[in-house]
Write a protein that holds these residues in place. Sequence first.
Motif, PDB file in Angstrom:
ATOM      1  N   THR A 191       0.903  -1.280  -0.043  1.00 24.36           N
ATOM      2  CA  THR A 191       0.187  -0.050  -0.095  1.00 24.36           C
ATOM      3  C   THR A 191       0.808   1.149  -0.082  1.00 24.36           C
ATOM      4  O   THR A 191       2.114   1.168   0.147  1.00 24.36           O
ATOM      5  N   ALA A 192       0.330   2.535  -0.341  1.00 29.19           N
ATOM      6  CA  ALA A 192       1.040   3.566  -0.391  1.00 29.19           C
ATOM      7  C   ALA A 192       1.483   4.055   1.095  1.00 29.19           C
ATOM      8  O   ALA A 192       0.970   4.002   2.144  1.00 29.19           O
ATOM      9  N   GLY A 193       2.739   4.564   1.153  1.00 27.90           N
ATOM     10  CA  GLY A 193       3.271   5.004   2.318  1.00 27.90           C
ATOM     11  C   GLY A 193       3.294   6.681   2.267  1.00 27.90           C
ATOM     12  O   GLY A 193       3.679   7.238   1.186  1.00 27.90           O
ATOM     13  N   ARG A 194       2.997   7.303   3.348  1.00 32.20           N
ATOM     14  CA  ARG A 194       3.075   8.841   3.367  1.00 32.20           C
ATOM     15  C   ARG A 194       4.269   9.032   4.257  1.00 32.20           C
ATOM     16  O   ARG A 194       4.783   8.209   5.009  1.00 32.20           O
ATOM     17  N   LEU A 195       4.583  10.272   4.363  1.00 32.06           N
ATOM     18  CA  LEU A 195       5.598  10.836   5.148  1.00 32.06           C
ATOM     19  C   LEU A 195       5.117  10.847   6.709  1.00 32.06           C
ATOM     20  O   LEU A 195       5.591  10.717   7.612  1.00 32.06           O
ATOM     21  N   HIS A 196       3.617  11.131   6.746  1.00 31.05           N
ATOM     22  CA  HIS A 196       3.102  11.237   8.233  1.00 31.05           C
ATOM     23  C   HIS A 196       1.825  10.415   8.170  1.00 31.05           C
ATOM     24  O   HIS A 196       1.055  10.455   6.891  1.00 31.05           O
ATOM     25  N   ILE A 197       1.264  10.044   9.120  1.00 28.21           N
ATOM     26  CA  ILE A 197      -0.193   9.423   9.339  1.00 28.21           C
ATOM     27  C   ILE A 197      -0.925  10.621   8.971  1.00 28.21           C
ATOM     28  O   ILE A 197      -1.027  11.698   9.657  1.00 28.21           O
ATOM     29  N   ASP A 198      -2.108  10.432   8.131  1.00 32.51           N
ATOM     30  CA  ASP A 198      -3.052  11.498   8.076  1.00 32.51           C
ATOM     31  C   ASP A 198      -4.356  10.786   7.476  1.00 32.51           C
ATOM     32  O   ASP A 198      -4.223   9.426   7.419  1.00 32.51           O
ATOM     33  N   GLU A 199      -5.619  11.484   7.768  1.00 32.13           N
ATOM     34  CA  GLU A 199      -6.644  10.858   7.592  1.00 32.13           C
ATOM     35  C   GLU A 199      -7.019  10.266   6.258  1.00 32.13           C
ATOM     36  O   GLU A 199      -7.564   9.168   6.269  1.00 32.13           O
ATOM     37  N   MET A 201      -4.615   8.979   4.256  1.00 32.01           N
ATOM     38  CA  MET A 201      -3.979   7.689   4.197  1.00 32.01           C
ATOM     39  C   MET A 201      -4.709   6.470   5.039  1.00 32.01           C
ATOM     40  O   MET A 201      -4.997   5.299   4.553  1.00 32.01           O
ATOM     41  N   MET A 202      -5.175   6.832   6.312  1.00 29.62           N
ATOM     42  CA  MET A 202      -6.154   5.861   6.945  1.00 29.62           C
ATOM     43  C   MET A 202      -7.269   5.413   6.347  1.00 29.62           C
ATOM     44  O   MET A 202      -7.616   4.231   6.152  1.00 29.62           O
ATOM     45  N   GLY A 203      -7.808   6.291   5.641  1.00 31.67           N
ATOM     46  CA  GLY A 203      -9.296   6.076   5.256  1.00 31.67           C
ATOM     47  C   GLY A 203      -8.902   5.093   3.942  1.00 31.67           C
ATOM     48  O   GLY A 203      -9.677   4.251   3.669  1.00 31.67           O
ATOM     49  N   GLU A 204      -7.747   5.496   3.245  1.00 33.41           N
ATOM     50  CA  GLU A 204      -7.680   4.499   1.953  1.00 33.41           C
ATOM     51  C   GLU A 204      -7.303   3.128   2.692  1.00 33.41           C
ATOM     52  O   GLU A 204      -7.781   2.015   1.818  1.00 33.41           O
ATOM     53  N   LEU A 205      -6.537   3.015   3.469  1.00 34.15           N
ATOM     54  CA  LEU A 205      -6.254   1.729   4.112  1.00 34.15           C
ATOM     55  C   LEU A 205      -7.496   0.895   4.436  1.00 34.15           C
ATOM     56  O   LEU A 205      -7.790  -0.273   4.323  1.00 34.15           O
ATOM     57  N   ILE A 206      -8.222   1.612   5.241  1.00 34.22           N
ATOM     58  CA  ILE A 206      -9.606   1.272   5.686  1.00 34.22           C
ATOM     59  C   ILE A 206     -10.322   0.499   4.549  1.00 34.22           C
ATOM     60  O   ILE A 206     -10.959  -0.565   4.669  1.00 34.22           O
ATOM     61  N   GLU A 207     -10.466   1.495   3.711  1.00 31.20           N
ATOM     62  CA  GLU A 207     -11.285   0.847   2.445  1.00 31.20           C
ATOM     63  C   GLU A 207     -10.792  -0.247   1.780  1.00 31.20           C
ATOM     64  O   GLU A 207     -11.644  -1.105   1.587  1.00 31.20           O
ATOM     65  N   ILE A 208      -9.530  -0.632   1.734  1.00 28.96           N
ATOM     66  CA  ILE A 208      -8.901  -1.608   1.156  1.00 28.96           C
ATOM     67  C   ILE A 208      -9.101  -2.842   2.160  1.00 28.96           C
ATOM     68  O   ILE A 208      -9.546  -4.115   1.754  1.00 28.96           O
ATOM     69  N   LYS A 209      -9.008  -2.457   3.158  1.00 23.02           N
ATOM     70  CA  LYS A 209      -9.050  -3.650   4.432  1.00 23.02           C
ATOM     71  C   LYS A 209     -10.706  -4.224   4.367  1.00 23.02           C
ATOM     72  O   LYS A 209     -10.862  -5.425   4.340  1.00 23.02           O
ATOM     73  N   GLU A 210     -11.640  -3.180   4.358  1.00 27.03           N
ATOM     74  CA  GLU A 210     -12.746  -3.547   4.362  1.00 27.03           C
ATOM     75  C   GLU A 210     -13.404  -4.283   3.180  1.00 27.03           C
ATOM     76  O   GLU A 210     -14.092  -5.186   3.085  1.00 27.03           O
ATOM     77  N   ASN A 235      -0.641   4.027  16.749  1.00 27.98           N
ATOM     78  CA  ASN A 235      -1.520   4.906  15.704  1.00 27.98           C
ATOM     79  C   ASN A 235      -2.045   3.980  14.697  1.00 27.98           C
ATOM     80  O   ASN A 235      -3.437   4.092  14.749  1.00 27.98           O
ATOM     81  N   PHE A 236      -1.176   3.077  14.225  1.00 27.55           N
ATOM     82  CA  PHE A 236      -2.046   2.375  13.007  1.00 27.55           C
ATOM     83  C   PHE A 236      -2.928   1.139  13.811  1.00 27.55           C
ATOM     84  O   PHE A 236      -3.728   0.980  13.189  1.00 27.55           O
ATOM     85  N   ASN A 237      -2.510   0.744  14.668  1.00 29.10           N
ATOM     86  CA  ASN A 237      -3.260  -0.416  15.379  1.00 29.10           C
ATOM     87  C   ASN A 237      -4.687   0.297  15.799  1.00 29.10           C
ATOM     88  O   ASN A 237      -5.587  -0.268  15.820  1.00 29.10           O
ATOM     89  N   GLU A 238      -4.671   1.388  16.509  1.00 26.48           N
ATOM     90  CA  GLU A 238      -5.859   1.973  16.853  1.00 26.48           C
ATOM     91  C   GLU A 238      -6.924   2.370  15.838  1.00 26.48           C
ATOM     92  O   GLU A 238      -8.028   2.042  15.846  1.00 26.48           O
ATOM     93  N   LYS A 239      -6.257   2.948  14.581  1.00 25.60           N
ATOM     94  CA  LYS A 239      -6.784   3.446  13.451  1.00 25.60           C
ATOM     95  C   LYS A 239      -7.182   2.178  12.293  1.00 25.60           C
ATOM     96  O   LYS A 239      -8.685   2.129  12.131  1.00 25.60           O
ATOM     97  N   ILE A 240      -6.470   1.159  12.259  1.00 30.63           N
ATOM     98  CA  ILE A 240      -6.937   0.367  11.223  1.00 30.63           C
ATOM     99  C   ILE A 240      -6.710  -1.132  11.956  1.00 30.63           C
ATOM    100  O   ILE A 240      -7.376  -1.985  11.388  1.00 30.63           O
ATOM    101  N   GLY A 241      -6.214  -1.339  13.125  1.00 30.10           N
ATOM    102  CA  GLY A 241      -5.852  -2.879  13.571  1.00 30.10           C
ATOM    103  C   GLY A 241      -4.903  -3.342  12.697  1.00 30.10           C
ATOM    104  O   GLY A 241      -4.978  -3.564  11.315  1.00 30.10           O
TER     105      GLY A 241
END
Length: 296
Positions: A191-199, A201-210, A235-241
């Motif tokens: 998946t895409a990496g960004r320089l910082h955790i942002d909404e 990025m997390m939104g996209e990862l959650i979409e793929i996960k779901e 942070n990653f664990n809280e937001k996407i598990g």
Amino acid sequence: MAFESLTDKFQNIFSTLKKKGKLSEQDVKLALREVKLALLEADVNFKVVKKFVKDIRERAVGHEVMESLTPGQQVIKIVNEELVKLMGEEKSDLTFSKESPTVYMMVGLQGAGKTTTTAKLAGSLKKSGKKPLLVACDVYRPAAIKQLQVVGGQIDVPVFTMGDKNKPVDIAKAAIESADKNGNNVVIIDTAGRLHIDEDMMGELIEIKENINPQEILLVVDAMTGQDAVNVAENFNEKIGIDGVILTKLDGDTRGGSALSVRAVTNKPIKFACIGEKLTDIEVFHPERMASRILG
Ligand code: GDP
């Protein structure tokens, strides 16, 4: 290797303890103070250090230690056992889904070593007889797609791409269909990496996960970044598990604190350690072996 300075410090503390005959409570207290300082200097999370030292103190001032013939050795044994416990006790194997293909989703910040690690993992699975397919879902950096193709080529594992004009979730879905068709029983999504955790990025990862319901989400973190690596993991664990952590750059001049804190902070296992830039530089993370390495 990481931990050199920590190992030196532990060895100094232990050699003082070993020289003593009987240990007084004061001896144990002083030794644990040194242990605490050494761990903090290695960039281990403060709360983790506090609990670690408290647990050791409780065990070390008990009868079994103070009255034994070799109290110094007993304390060392306790420190070793508690280090192993801190890192998760047992090694934690990758799991495979009942239905093929097993899908792993690789996540992490840019520069952590995600793309390299994705290829390392594919290479090691291939060695164990699997037929992996790598998937390029970082559509924001054309260089990232190219990079995955290059490392895929080096280990002779196919790379599925649809360029940068499609949504990552659609690329992931198409890749799984392609794996089905071509007999690839493991799909590893970069998946895409960004320089910082942002909404975003997390939104996209959650979409793929779901949408694809991966067997495991593996977070790649750079051990050189010390406590930052642990914060990223939390942070990653809280937001996407996440299901597990892969620590990279443990070969570097790192103080190694993340190896000791990440499990305790996130309660998720470290599954692999990466120890170099070569695509074979990946090993299963064994808490016991790591503790022995740290203690020297
Ligand atoms: P990504 O942006 O997270 O995909 O990171 P890359 O896979 O491009 O890796 C970033 C840099 O870290 C590259 O120069 C890699 O060679 C290097 N790297 C990755 N893993 C390790 C490791 O375990 N040890 C060392 N020394 N370098 C590593």
